[in-house]
Design an enzyme around this catalytic site. Structure first.
Site, PDB file in Angstrom:
ATOM      1  N   GLU A 106      24.408  44.860  42.927  1.00  0.00           N
ATOM      2  CA  GLU A 106      23.962  43.497  43.242  1.00  0.00           C
ATOM      3  C   GLU A 106      23.693  43.266  44.735  1.00  0.00           C
ATOM      4  OE1 GLU A 106      26.552  40.659  41.298  1.00  0.00           O
ATOM      5  OE2 GLU A 106      26.732  41.942  39.544  1.00  0.00           O
TER       6      GLU A 106
ATOM      7  N   GLU B 169      25.739  46.809  31.340  1.00  0.00           N
ATOM      8  CA  GLU B 169      26.775  45.787  31.119  1.00  0.00           C
ATOM      9  C   GLU B 169      26.365  44.836  29.981  1.00  0.00           C
ATOM     10  OE1 GLU B 169      27.927  43.845  34.743  1.00  0.00           O
ATOM     11  OE2 GLU B 169      27.728  45.652  35.946  1.00  0.00           O
TER      12      GLU B 169
HETATM   13  O1  G3I Z   1      44.196  42.413  38.087  1.00  0.00           O
HETATM   14  C1  G3I Z   1      44.440  41.065  38.548  1.00  0.00           C
HETATM   15  C2  G3I Z   1      45.796  40.607  38.073  1.00  0.00           C
HETATM   16  O2  G3I Z   1      46.808  41.401  38.690  1.00  0.00           O
HETATM   17  C3  G3I Z   1      45.980  39.130  38.450  1.00  0.00           C
HETATM   18  O3  G3I Z   1      47.223  38.677  37.936  1.00  0.00           O
HETATM   19  C4  G3I Z   1      44.842  38.313  37.830  1.00  0.00           C
HETATM   20  C5  G3I Z   1      44.932  36.849  38.144  1.00  0.00           C
HETATM   21  O4  G3I Z   1      44.628  36.666  39.503  1.00  0.00           O
HETATM   22  O5  G3I Z   1      43.576  38.802  38.345  1.00  0.00           O
HETATM   23  C6  G3I Z   1      43.372  40.157  37.968  1.00  0.00           C
HETATM   24  O6  G3I Z   1      42.137  40.598  38.500  1.00  0.00           O
HETATM   25  C7  G3I Z   1      41.015  40.031  37.827  1.00  0.00           C
HETATM   26  C8  G3I Z   1      40.163  41.191  37.283  1.00  0.00           C
HETATM   27  O7  G3I Z   1      38.957  40.685  36.696  1.00  0.00           O
HETATM   28  C9  G3I Z   1      40.913  41.999  36.239  1.00  0.00           C
HETATM   29  O8  G3I Z   1      41.207  41.174  35.130  1.00  0.00           O
HETATM   30  C10 G3I Z   1      40.205  39.247  38.855  1.00  0.00           C
HETATM   31  O9  G3I Z   1      40.941  38.104  39.233  1.00  0.00           O
HETATM   32  C11 G3I Z   1      38.888  38.806  38.228  1.00  0.00           C
HETATM   33  O10 G3I Z   1      38.061  38.194  39.217  1.00  0.00           O
HETATM   34  C12 G3I Z   1      38.148  40.024  37.684  1.00  0.00           C
HETATM   35  O11 G3I Z   1      36.954  39.562  37.062  1.00  0.00           O
HETATM   36  C13 G3I Z   1      36.002  40.612  36.814  1.00  0.00           C
HETATM   37  C14 G3I Z   1      34.750  40.327  37.661  1.00  0.00           C
HETATM   38  O12 G3I Z   1      33.743  41.313  37.374  1.00  0.00           O
HETATM   39  C15 G3I Z   1      35.050  40.396  39.153  1.00  0.00           C
HETATM   40  O13 G3I Z   1      35.475  41.716  39.486  1.00  0.00           O
HETATM   41  C16 G3I Z   1      35.643  40.601  35.319  1.00  0.00           C
HETATM   42  O14 G3I Z   1      36.775  40.996  34.549  1.00  0.00           O
HETATM   43  C17 G3I Z   1      34.508  41.573  35.078  1.00  0.00           C
HETATM   44  O15 G3I Z   1      34.056  41.499  33.721  1.00  0.00           O
HETATM   45  C18 G3I Z   1      33.322  41.245  35.993  1.00  0.00           C
HETATM   46  O16 G3I Z   1      32.346  42.219  35.786  1.00  0.00           O
HETATM   47  C19 G3I Z   1      31.157  42.068  36.606  1.00  0.00           C
HETATM   48  C20 G3I Z   1      30.683  43.456  36.996  1.00  0.00           C
HETATM   49  O17 G3I Z   1      31.710  44.146  37.685  1.00  0.00           O
HETATM   50  C21 G3I Z   1      29.414  43.358  37.838  1.00  0.00           C
HETATM   51  N1  G3I Z   1      28.372  42.622  37.099  1.00  0.00           N
HETATM   52  C22 G3I Z   1      28.793  41.280  36.659  1.00  0.00           C
HETATM   53  C23 G3I Z   1      30.041  41.383  35.783  1.00  0.00           C
HETATM   54  C24 G3I Z   1      30.450  40.016  35.264  1.00  0.00           C
HETATM   55  O18 G3I Z   1      30.849  39.203  36.313  1.00  0.00           O
END
Ligand code: G3I
Length: 357
Positions: free
Chosen positions: A165, A271
């Site tokens: 991105e 994705e």
């Molecule tokens: O692992 C921590 C956990 O320890 C903590 O307790 C919890 C609450 O704060 O957060 C957890 O991390 C989260 C992580 O997902 C794992 O569940 C992050 O807050 C959260 O922001 C993260 O969201 C992910 C997001 O990308 C940002 O990285 C989504 O699951 C994931 O599906 C999403 O995927 C992205 C691709 O990488 C790129 N393209 C878009 C796609 C959708 O947004």
């Protein structure tokens, strides 16, 4: 469009379910695991190209989930475990435990591993946000991170989303990207060159969203990749995320896939999910109509992918397996081929119907 921010704002407005599950009725026919397929029944990995899913390490503690992956998938992408915010604990300080769990499972089960993602503006660890230095210092820490991570997984991870991105909705290089801010646009080429130097056998992708609905994005991404290739930068593929919905026209799918293939690189639908609640209604429920529309959309995507040359088809990766694991599950939506009980939905059969006899 920063869809993550807009999506989170939606959740606040619609008082999303706290259980991270779907607030609507469960998919029709819900209940219990999917029985093992009969010998003649097709499974997803019978496709003419690799089919995979994005997973989390903790899901591998569930036997039914593991059995589904073994039965259906031959490619795995870590949804979050290989991201910089999951791995990097400081300069030259790494925690690979979550990523290693996924990689070890995949290799133990003859599944390809696609690494996601070496650089993504959205998940920058605090130590990097706090880093002070000149352009050469920033290049040094970027190349150091990429080299260390790719080297750790060398020979295990087949391919990488090297940069995720980097392009904004206006077709410009995203200005809110810390690497762009401190190095300039050349950070992209340098990132690919560092990854290639660390593992010359790895297949390297540029990954992004929106090619399916934006000609501006499509044109910019293709222009950037073609120019990088002309400069001798080791870019081997384009990942089209394909976060689509049941209103996405099949023509958009074929047009965006064809544009990516025309760049002379591998094409990865990286994705894939098909949102069934495109209007983001906070009161949506899972209906037969939504199920049938989603089946048609998944069928269209696999048919569209089949229209590009076989040697360009890197594969299709679902962004999750079960609906309640989806990043979209904070709102009423059912975007994946399996329901929260790991049962096949209508969408699943829309996919296998494209496999032919
Ligand atoms: O692992 C921590 C956990 O320890 C903590 O307790 C919890 C609450 O704060 O957060 C957890 O991390 C989260 C992580 O997902 C794992 O569940 C992050 O807050 C959260 O922001 C993260 O969201 C992910 C997001 O990308 C940002 O990285 C989504 O699951 C994931 O599906 C999403 O995927 C992205 C691709 O990488 C790129 N393209 C878009 C796609 C959708 O947004």
């Amino acid at each position: 469009m920063n869809y993550i921010v807009s999506f989170c704002l939606l959740c606040v407005m619609s008082a999303c379910s706290p259980d991270n599950g779907n607030t609507g009725a469960r998919p029709p026919g819900d209940g219990g695991e999917t029985p093992d397929p009969t010998p003649t029944e097709k499974v997803l990995k019978d496709a003419a190209f690799p089919v995979g899913a994005a997973i989390e390490p903790r899901y591998l503690d569930n036997e039914a989930y593991v059995n589904l992956l073994k039965r259906e998938m031959n490619s795995i992408s870590p949804e979050n475990a290989m991201k910089m915010d999951a791995i990097s604990r400081g300069r030259k300080q790494y925690d690979f435990s979550g990523a290693d769990k996924i990689v070890d499972f995949a290799l133990d089960n003859d599944m390809r591993v696609h690494g996601h993602a070496l650089l993504w503006y959205y998940i920058t660890p605090q130590w990097i946000k706090d880093f002070q230095g000149d352009k050469d210092d920033w290049i040094e820490i970027m190349e150091e991170y990429i080299t260390d991570v790719v080297t750790h997984f060398k020979g295990k991870v087949t391919s990488w989303d090297v940069v995720n991105e980097a392009v904004d909705d206006d077709g410009n290089i995203r200005s809110n990207d810390i690497w762009y801010q401190n190095i300039g646009e050349e950070y992209i080429a340098l990132a690919f060159e560092a990854a290639h130097k660390a593992d010359p056998d790895a297949i390297l992708f540029y990954n992004d969203y929106g090619m399916v609905w934006s000609k501006t994005r499509r044109d910019k991404i293709c222009e950037m990749v073609v120019n990088l290739k002309k400069e001798g930068v080791p870019v081997h593929g384009i990942g089209l995320q394909m976060h689509i919905n049941t209103d996405t026209p099949k023509e958009n799918m074929t047009t965006s896939l064809a544009a990516a293939a025309a760049c002379g690189v591998y094409v990865h639908v990286s994705e894939l999910d098909v949102a069934t609640n495109p209007s983001n209604s906070p009161t949506a429920t899972y209906t037969r109509e939504r199920a049938e529309k989603q089946k048609a959309s998944y069928k269209a995507m696999f048919e569209a992918f089949g229209t590009i040359a076989q040697d360009k088809r890197y594969g299709i990766t679902f962004w999750g397996v079960a609906d309640n694991h989806s990043w979209l599950s904070l709102r009423p939506d059912w975007p994946l081929p399996f329901d929260r009980n790991l049962k096949k939905k209508e969408a699943y059969y829309g996919i296998t119907e494209t496999f032919g006899e």
